[in-house]
Design a protein around this motif. Structure first.
Motif, PDB file in Angstrom:
ATOM      1  N   ARG A   5       0.835  -1.204   0.000  1.00 24.34           N
ATOM      2  CA  ARG A   5       0.000   0.000   0.000  1.00 24.34           C
ATOM      3  C   ARG A   5       0.861   1.241   0.000  1.00 24.34           C
ATOM      4  N   LYS A   6       0.281   2.225  -0.551  1.00 23.59           N
ATOM      5  CA  LYS A   6       0.917   3.527  -0.574  1.00 23.59           C
ATOM      6  C   LYS A   6       0.754   4.166   0.806  1.00 23.59           C
ATOM      7  N   PRO A   7       1.819   4.730   1.370  1.00 24.72           N
ATOM      8  CA  PRO A   7       1.638   5.387   2.672  1.00 24.72           C
ATOM      9  C   PRO A   7       0.677   6.570   2.542  1.00 24.72           C
ATOM     10  N   PRO A   8      -0.059   6.851   3.615  1.00 25.46           N
ATOM     11  CA  PRO A   8      -0.998   7.984   3.543  1.00 25.46           C
ATOM     12  C   PRO A   8      -0.227   9.291   3.326  1.00 25.46           C
ATOM     13  N   ALA A   9      -0.875  10.185   2.630  1.00 22.49           N
ATOM     14  CA  ALA A   9      -0.259  11.489   2.381  1.00 22.49           C
ATOM     15  C   ALA A   9      -0.149  12.246   3.704  1.00 22.49           C
ATOM     16  N   VAL A  10       0.985  12.794   3.942  1.00 25.60           N
ATOM     17  CA  VAL A  10       1.205  13.571   5.162  1.00 25.60           C
ATOM     18  C   VAL A  10       1.093  15.047   4.801  1.00 25.60           C
TER      19      VAL A  10
END
Length: 168
Positions: A5-10
């Protein structure tokens, strides 16, 4: 890889503005008759009989108590450039305050610009009366509040009435 999964946008945190700290130093000088042979900075003072005498400027502590009519001088230093404004206001024994009035500048053409490292003293030493005197307006006078403002640009919000007092 579908399992990755793509890490959540910070979201970037907003930067807090750094506070600007302005240091203001105020020195009060009381003029007094000199002792014999005493040296220092002298100013011409009205002797009360249409004459003049030379009095010595003595630096006083912040908690000094002055009598009405004491001749005083002020010096202000600022850590930032700007424009100096000094407003006075009498205090009374019943807890009320007098009308604010300008101590400096008092004339539209007074140069009130300040720079770091510059000692700004007033009234101007070149004036005929190079000192101020407390002149209470009421019998229940207890003191004076002096507000010192260093503004980034000239103030246009201070308006004076016909008597030279600050209008509300």
């Amino acid at each position: 890889n579908p399992l990755r999964r793509k890490p959540p946008a910070v979201k970037p945190r907003p930067q807090k503005a750094k506070p600007v700290i302005t240091e203001i130093g105020v020195t009060v000088w009381k003029l007094r008759p000199p002792a014999e042979g005493e040296n220092g900075y002298f100013f011409s003072v009205d002797d009360g009989n249409d004459g003049r005498v030379r009095w010595l400027a003595e630096r006083v502590s912040p908690d000094a108590i002055f009598a009405p009519r004491d001749p005083l001088r002020f010096a202000v230093e600022s850590s930032v450039p700007g424009f100096l404004y000094v407003i006075g206001r009498e205090t009374y024994s019943d807890g009320t305050f007098g009308t604010p009035y300008p101590i400096f500048p008092t004339e539209p053409d007074d140069d009130n610009s300040v720079r770091p490292g510059m000692l700004f003293d007033f009234p101007d030493q070149r004036e005929d009366v190079a000192y101020l005197r407390l002149n209470p307006k009421k019998d229940n006078y207890t003191g004076e509040i002096m507000t010192v403002i260093i503004a980034a640009k000239p103030l246009t919000i201070i308006k004076l009435d016909k008597d030279g007092n600050v209008r509300d």
